[in-house]
Every structure is written in structure tokens, then in C-alpha cells.
Design a protein around this motif. Sequence first.
Motif, short mmCIF file in Angstrom:
data_model
loop_
_atom_site.label_atom_id
_atom_site.label_comp_id
_atom_site.label_asym_id
_atom_site.label_seq_id
_atom_site.Cartn_x
_atom_site.Cartn_y
_atom_site.Cartn_z
N THR A 288 40.90 11.45 -1.30
CA THR A 288 40.24 12.72 -1.59
C THR A 288 40.20 13.58 -0.33
OG1 THR A 288 38.04 11.95 -1.00
CG2 THR A 288 38.76 11.56 -3.28
N GLU A 289 39.82 14.84 -0.50
CA GLU A 289 39.75 15.73 0.67
C GLU A 289 38.74 15.21 1.68
OE1 GLU A 289 38.82 20.45 1.61
OE2 GLU A 289 39.53 19.84 -0.38
N ARG A 290 37.60 14.71 1.18
CA ARG A 290 36.58 14.17 2.09
C ARG A 290 37.13 12.95 2.83
NH1 ARG A 290 32.29 15.90 4.69
NH2 ARG A 290 30.88 16.33 2.93
N GLU A 291 37.87 12.10 2.11
CA GLU A 291 38.42 10.91 2.75
C GLU A 291 39.46 11.27 3.81
OE1 GLU A 291 37.73 7.82 -1.00
OE2 GLU A 291 39.65 8.86 -0.77
N HIS A 292 40.21 12.36 3.58
CA HIS A 292 41.12 12.84 4.63
C HIS A 292 40.33 13.24 5.87
CE1 HIS A 292 45.12 12.73 2.88
NE2 HIS A 292 44.68 13.26 1.74
N GLN A 293 39.17 13.90 5.68
CA GLN A 293 38.35 14.31 6.82
C GLN A 293 37.84 13.08 7.58
OE1 GLN A 293 35.35 16.52 4.75
NE2 GLN A 293 36.46 18.47 4.86
N VAL A 294 37.38 12.08 6.82
CA VAL A 294 36.86 10.87 7.45
C VAL A 294 37.97 10.13 8.21
CG1 VAL A 294 35.85 8.59 7.00
CG2 VAL A 294 34.99 10.60 5.78
N LEU A 295 39.17 10.05 7.59
CA LEU A 295 40.28 9.34 8.23
C LEU A 295 40.67 10.01 9.55
CD1 LEU A 295 42.39 7.13 8.21
CD2 LEU A 295 43.83 8.58 6.74
N ALA A 296 40.62 11.33 9.57
CA ALA A 296 40.95 12.03 10.80
C ALA A 296 39.98 11.68 11.91
CB ALA A 296 40.95 13.54 10.56
N LEU A 297 38.71 11.54 11.58
CA LEU A 297 37.71 11.19 12.59
C LEU A 297 37.82 9.72 12.99
CD1 LEU A 297 34.67 13.16 11.10
CD2 LEU A 297 36.10 13.78 13.06
N VAL A 298 38.23 8.85 12.05
CA VAL A 298 38.50 7.44 12.39
C VAL A 298 39.62 7.38 13.42
CG1 VAL A 298 39.41 5.26 11.50
CG2 VAL A 298 37.64 6.48 10.22
N ALA A 299 40.65 8.19 13.17
CA ALA A 299 41.79 8.22 14.11
C ALA A 299 41.38 8.70 15.48
CB ALA A 299 42.91 9.11 13.55
N ASP A 300 40.32 9.54 15.54
CA ASP A 300 39.81 10.01 16.84
C ASP A 300 38.91 9.00 17.52
OD1 ASP A 300 41.17 12.38 16.59
OD2 ASP A 300 39.47 13.51 15.78
N GLY A 301 38.70 7.84 16.84
CA GLY A 301 37.92 6.77 17.45
C GLY A 301 36.42 6.86 17.23
N LEU A 302 35.96 7.69 16.28
CA LEU A 302 34.53 7.85 16.04
C LEU A 302 33.98 6.67 15.23
CD1 LEU A 302 35.32 10.76 16.94
CD2 LEU A 302 33.57 11.58 15.34
N THR A 303 32.73 6.29 15.52
CA THR A 303 32.05 5.26 14.74
C THR A 303 31.54 5.87 13.43
OG1 THR A 303 29.89 5.74 15.68
CG2 THR A 303 31.28 4.17 16.87
N ASN A 304 31.07 5.00 12.53
CA ASN A 304 30.53 5.50 11.25
C ASN A 304 29.34 6.43 11.49
OD1 ASN A 304 32.40 4.03 9.85
ND2 ASN A 304 31.01 2.35 9.31
N ARG A 305 28.49 6.08 12.44
CA ARG A 305 27.34 6.94 12.75
C ARG A 305 27.79 8.30 13.25
NH1 ARG A 305 21.96 6.56 13.75
NH2 ARG A 305 21.09 7.98 15.31
#
Length: 958
Positions: free
Chosen positions: A901-918
Amino acid sequence: MQSSQAGSHMIGREEELRALTDAYGLAVQSKPQAVVVAGEAGLGKTRLLREFLNGISGTARILSGQCVDLGPLATPYAPITAVLRDLAGETGLAGLLDLAGPGRDALSLLLPEAGMPEPGNSTANLVLEAVSTVLERAAEGRPTVVVVEDLHWADESTLAVLSFILRAFNGGQFLLVMSYRTDDVHRGHPLRAFLAEVERGRFAKNIQLGRLNREQVRQQLEAITAAPADYELVENVLSRSDGIPFFVEELAGLGACASTTELPSSLRDLLLARYERMDEPVQYFLRVIAAGGTCVPHALAEHAFDQVEDGFEASARLAQQANLITIDGDSYTFRHALLREAIHSDLLPGERTRFHTRYAQALENQDPARRDTAAIAYHWDAANVPDKTFKASIDAMGEAWRSFAYTTSARMGERALELWDSVSEPEQMAGMPRYRLMGRTAGAHNLAGDGERSLAVIRLAVRDPAATGPERARLLAAQATYLGINAKPGSEPLLREALELVPPGVDEKLRARLLNWLAARLMLSGRLEEAVAEASEALELATAIGNAEERSVAANLRGVSRIGSGDIAGGREDVEAAEHLAEGHGQALLRFRVNYSDALNLLGLYDESIEVAEAGIERARQLGVARTSGAILSSNAVDPLFARGDWARASALLERNLQLSPPSSFHGYLIRSKIWLTLWGGDVAGAEGLFRRWESLLRELAAVEMQSRLHFAALRAELAWAGGELDRAWEEVLFVLGPDFRPLPGYDLPLLALAARVLAARRRAGTQPAMAQPAGDDESRLRAVLARDSFWPTHAAWAALFDAELGGRLGTGDDPAAWHRSEGLAAALPAHLRHYIGLRAGEAELAAGRRMEAAAALRAAVDGAEALGARLVAGLGRDFAARAGLSLDGPRHRPNTDELTEREHQVLALVADGLTNRQIGERLFISAKTASVHVSAIMRKLGASSRTEAAACLLARK
């Protein structure tokens, strides 16, 4: 009534006795029960109860309390205190306090022998909780029957406790039995409201006693006389008694009553007939007892008796032998209240003054810890001694206030005000000027729930020319508060006038409080920038004087207002600071949790909103106020639970909180949720009926709160839309384009999406908008409002829904791609809209000619809506599928389930940047738990075993 003449067999009450026994049987099965026994005076309510209690005395714990006939000056909680003392007699005082748990301080307000509350402990509103908790815990291990007789004499505080028990009792082997005299409950009697609530909520079974018929009168006469009753005797007694058992008994006790000429000619004569047969010393004794009440302790009666002491005991014994009184422990009780009333009304003026004076003096000489100031005021009033009545009323007012018996406190205040001009030096006796007494009386009326009376009295206080400066400011602030509580306009100018009377440097604590009150009114009316300014000044001032409570309130109000104005990070910082400042200040902490949980819900942070509310609920449970203060916090958990999709839990909380009758504004919010749930649950007609019933309350809230005005417009529009009244729905949603609209993003974004829904429906129906401008202009104006809210975290999701509703060539919502984009952001929207979006996506797929995709989308929407409980969506889906000839019996899955989903694309981009869940949660304004759910879904869809592998998949896709 039980008497030596009544006989051992109760006549004509077999069915009623069986109903009581059945209720007890259910209680023993841990199904708490309540029964109300009603009937005219003399029908045998007490006799029935004694017969029932005798039958269960070997197995049940029986606790009794009787309301006292002291008119409007009745002692608050008198029967409840008697019940608690009964229980303490069995468990010991320490055991009773153990049952109360954290509520022991509140219990000590009813039982002075339990000691004074600990200094600094706030016990406001805890009496109801404490009594209910004690009885519930007492009933856990043994069947417990509480009997409260003569509710027609009950004070409002007692009725409030009983009402709370009826609504809040959760378990245990508990039976509550209450009785009242129907012929004393006139129009306007306070018991009427209680009985209406009991009947409306079906909290109790009703047993209505009727009069005896001819055969039953004959049986009673024969039981009393132990001889056959001939026809003439039965007819004469039936005619004179009207089938009322007490009167049958009295007539039989007169002896030769075979002819009508020998019978008393009036009810009063009948009641006094046996009394008048006694010698004068006995009559004198009975007159003394009658002045004391229905049930009079020996020590008080002995003090009031001003003749030879030997004559007292001899007269008491003769009165008992004549069956005029009974001995109840150390008290003298009239065999029937009607007899006491008849004797009391027969007192000579001198006797009335003398007897009541001696009772008042005796009560004043009692141990201060157990002194009944309300009874003292009653006796001085009956003795017609204004100065003494005035002083006793002032004392009783304060005592009732301290025990939260606000109705009694208000009545005592009113009585003192009535006597103000009749006593010498009233201000010195009262310890306060008249305007302050009026202010306190108005405050008691307000806390008792009598909004109109509180406003009437406070207006008189404000007009008193003696009230100047800060004193007048306090009265103006109180008037503003009562207006707000009662959903009436006019608070702001009063608060501004009050602030002018308290300039900087005069009374800084009062000024800080006034600024906070003004900020609160401005916030509720949607004037957020002004609210921020006033709260900032209050915060600065409270900080300077070191007042943590006002600092907490100011930070709370400023934070919520800043969030609504767009400064979300700064606002959250303020509100979270308010929590630390509120420690040790119960009301400020409650205010923090209520406001913050609501703000989080509006931000779409449903999990966090529920966490904050639940933390407050748990704290309330620890403090023993789960069913009072905890109920308010529970009500704030309802909306985010619905939004998250926990409809079953939300519904249970909603019903529970509605039963507990929270304050009017919270009740309005809960009713609104109830109507909304009924509508989306599929019962459109039921929702319309609920709305009509509560429309006046919701309209009053809408008049003073912008958030409620926006909710009101949305609710009316959704009801109209669901009912097919698109013109009416359109009129409602146009509020967002009107001059009175003030933007509150968390509230107006849903209304804008609804406006788009209604506009699209009108276009599909071929209806022109009600306004003169073309439809395109309406849409552009709505989009302009939508654009103003672009800073809000959930804006993207609501905007996508808005675009989907008006998508397609004709602007009617027939673009599948727009609906799929909305689906991709729907996690930020309330749960029912996710399935509504699926439904509309299926409709759009069909319009595009893709029947298979349409059927799959509709199938998923219907299944999801059914599982959630949103039967309105499910019904719309089935109806559309039937009209389109689509089968919903195919495979239960949606196509393309592995697409992000669009939201999951946003989350994946931040995962790739090394961000934690918090960190992801903070960046996207979602909770860490929600971020974790998104990451898990992404890894499942990508087949990744780690966050690093998921990030690599993103790089590969690029």
C-alpha cells in the motif's frame, strides 16, 4: 405492619411474596437483583417485607435502613448510614473499611466513627463508589439483602446512592429491596425522577400492592378475632377500610364494630381511636414520641419527655401493650407512620414548640462526631425559632457539602436565605455575607445537577451590590461555569468582566484560574489562537506563583489548542508536561488524560489514545473510582476503539458508561456515539429515533462547542444520507462553508469527506446543489477548506477519500484507481470507512466493466463489514451486488494482496533509511506498535526475512 392482632398468617400477598422469593433465588446465583415494593399507606408493605425476611433470615445477611420524615430538611444518607452500621456490626468497623478499600476516606464521611479523611485526600464523588464497592464485596461470599423502606421520604443523596448501585452493581449475591408509599409521591416529588430512571432502565422489578377484596377482608378479620366473621361485619369493615389491611386491623381492634354507626366517621378519627382510649399520661408520651419522628431513640425521647421519669417508662410499656408502638432495639417505633402523623398533627402549638425545642437541644448535646445537624435544623424549624433554625441550617449546609450531599446542602442554604431578614445579625451568624451564601447555595445546586436553579441563584448573587472586586469576579466566574455546564451561551463576556476585576497583582491565583477558564471556553468554541494566548498567560502566571495545578491545566489547554492550530509537536510537548505537573492533583490529572486521549484519537493515533485512556482507567481502579472518574476516561476510549476496529469492546464500554449517567456533556458525547453505532450497525430507523430523543441535548452542546457543532452536522448529514434524504444531508454538510464554521482539522476532515460523499450522491441522482453556485464551485470551495488542513497527520488519508468520492469523468466516484489509492491510506481512517472504501471500489470496478474485480472487492467489503459489525456497509454491498447481478459466493480474497500500500511504501522507505519502529512512528504520526505491524506486513509481502533484506528489495525495485 406486624402486630399482635395481625395474626400469624399474611392475607392476600402470596403472589408478591413469591416474587420477592424468586428475586432472592436469582441473587443467590450471583445475578444481582433489585425490587421496588409500592403501594398506598396501610397496604402492608412492611408486613410483606418482614414475612419475606423472616423466611431467609437463616441464610442471608440482612441490612436495613429507613428513610426519615424530616421534610425538605431530611438528613442526607440516613438509611445508607444505617445499612453501613448494620454491616459494621457484623464485620467490625475495621472489616467494613477493608471492604471499602481505597474508598475508606469517602466512607468516613458517612460514618464519623471511622475517623476523619486523611489530609489532602480528595474524596469528591467517591461516596457513591465507596458504598457500592462495600456492598458488592460483602455480597461476594454470602447472600446480602439490603432493605431501604419509605423512599417517599428519601433525600436526593440517598436516591443518588441507590441509583448508582442499581446501575453499577457487577456481581455478587446481592438483592436490593426498596419500598415507598404511592399516595405520597405527588407531581414534582423527587422520587418520581428516580422511579422513572429505574423503570426506563429496567434496573428493578416492581411489586405493586393492591387492596384486599371482600373474601380477603373476611379472612383477615377471622385471623385477628379467631372467630367467624358474619356478612354484616365484613361489609361494614370493607366499606370503611376500602380493603386497606391496616385499617381493617384498626377497625377490628376497636371491638364492637358490627354496625356502621359504631365506626369512626373519618380516617383521622380511625387513626386516633385507639390512641384516644389511652389514659392521658400515655397520650402525652405518644405525643412526645410523635414529635421525634417515626422511630425515636430512647435517649432522645427521654430528654424530650418533661414529666415524671417513672411516668415515661410506665407509659411506654402501656403504649406497647396497646400495640401503638413497638420496641426496635433502643428505639420506639410507631406501628404505622400514619398513626404518628395523625398524633403529630393533633399537637397543640405550645406542645409542638416545647417538644421540638427539647429534641433540638438533645441533638445539640450529642457527641459532635455523630451530631445530626440536619435534624437539629428540622426541630428548630418545627419549633418556630428562626435564629436557631438559621444557625443550624448554615451548619447543616456545610456538613452536607462535605459529605457530597449537595441537594441537602442547597436546601439548607435556601432555608437560611429565606430566614436572612428574619434574624438578628445574619452575616455574623452565618460567618459570611449574603452574596457568598447565595454563591455557595448556587454551587450546591450545580453539583446536585439542578442547572436552572444554580443559574437563578448565582444571578441574584452577582446583582448584590455588596459583591465587589475579586468576590464579584468569583461569582461571575461561577455563573460562566454554570452556563457552560448547562450548554448555554454567554460564558466568555462574564469571564472577561471577571478578569477586569482581578488585574495583575491583586489575586494572582484567582487570575490564573480565570485565564484558564477563559482559555477553555475559547478552545471549545474553536478560537484556538486566542485560547493559546490566554493559556500562555495563565501558564506564565501560575509558574510565577508556583501553582502546579493551574500550571498543569494551562499547559494542557495550550497544548490541545496548539495541536489544533497546527503546532502538533509543540502541542504534544505541552500536554505531556501537563501530566507531570498534575501529579497529586486529581482533577488536573483527569483533565489531562481526557484531553490528551481525545487529541491522540483525532490525530489518528488510536493505539496511543487507548493507552492513555486505559492508564487513567487503571489509576482510577487503584483509587477506587473506576465507576465514577474512571467512567469518564472509559468514555474517551470508546471512539478510538471504534476507529481501531474493536467494536465489541467499544460497544460494551459505551453501554456501561451510559448506565453510569456521567455528567451531561459526557452523556451527550456517549449518546452521539450510540446513535452513530446504531446507524452504521444497520438500524437506520433506530438511529433516527435515538437522535430525535436526544436532539435537544446534542443541539445545546453544539451551541457552545465547535467540536460538537461539527459532530452534530456530521451526524445529521449521515442520518439523512442513509435515509436517502440527500437535500437535507447537503444542507447539513454546507456548515463547513458557512460563516460560523471554525476549522478544527480532527473534526472537520471527516465532515469534508462526508460532504464529498453527499455531493457525489447528488450528482449521481441528477440533483442540483441547493446553493445558487454551480456544483463545480461547491467542490472547489470544499477543496479550499480541505487544503487548509494539509498539515494534519491524517490529511492524506481523508484527502484521498475526498478525491475518490468525487473522482471519475462525471465527478461521481467511478474511478477505480482513486478508490485503490484511498485503500492504500485507509489504515489512518476509522475502521468502518475501510470497508466502505472497499464497497465503493467494487462499484467503481463494475462501472469500468471489470465484473470479476468488482465481485471480489464487494465480497471482501461485505465480509469485513460483517465481521466488524458495520451492517450498514454490508447491506449496501449486498444490495448493489444483487442489482448488478454479481455473485458474492466466490473465493474470499482480494486481488493483488501482495502489492504494497502507499503507507507501506512510506514505511519501507524509512526502514531503508535505518529508522527504528519508534522513529518511524514519530515521523508518520503513528504509534510504534502500528509501525511494527506495517513492517511485518511489508516483510511478509516481500518475502524478506530481515529489515535489511526488505531495504535491499526496495533498492532492487528502484
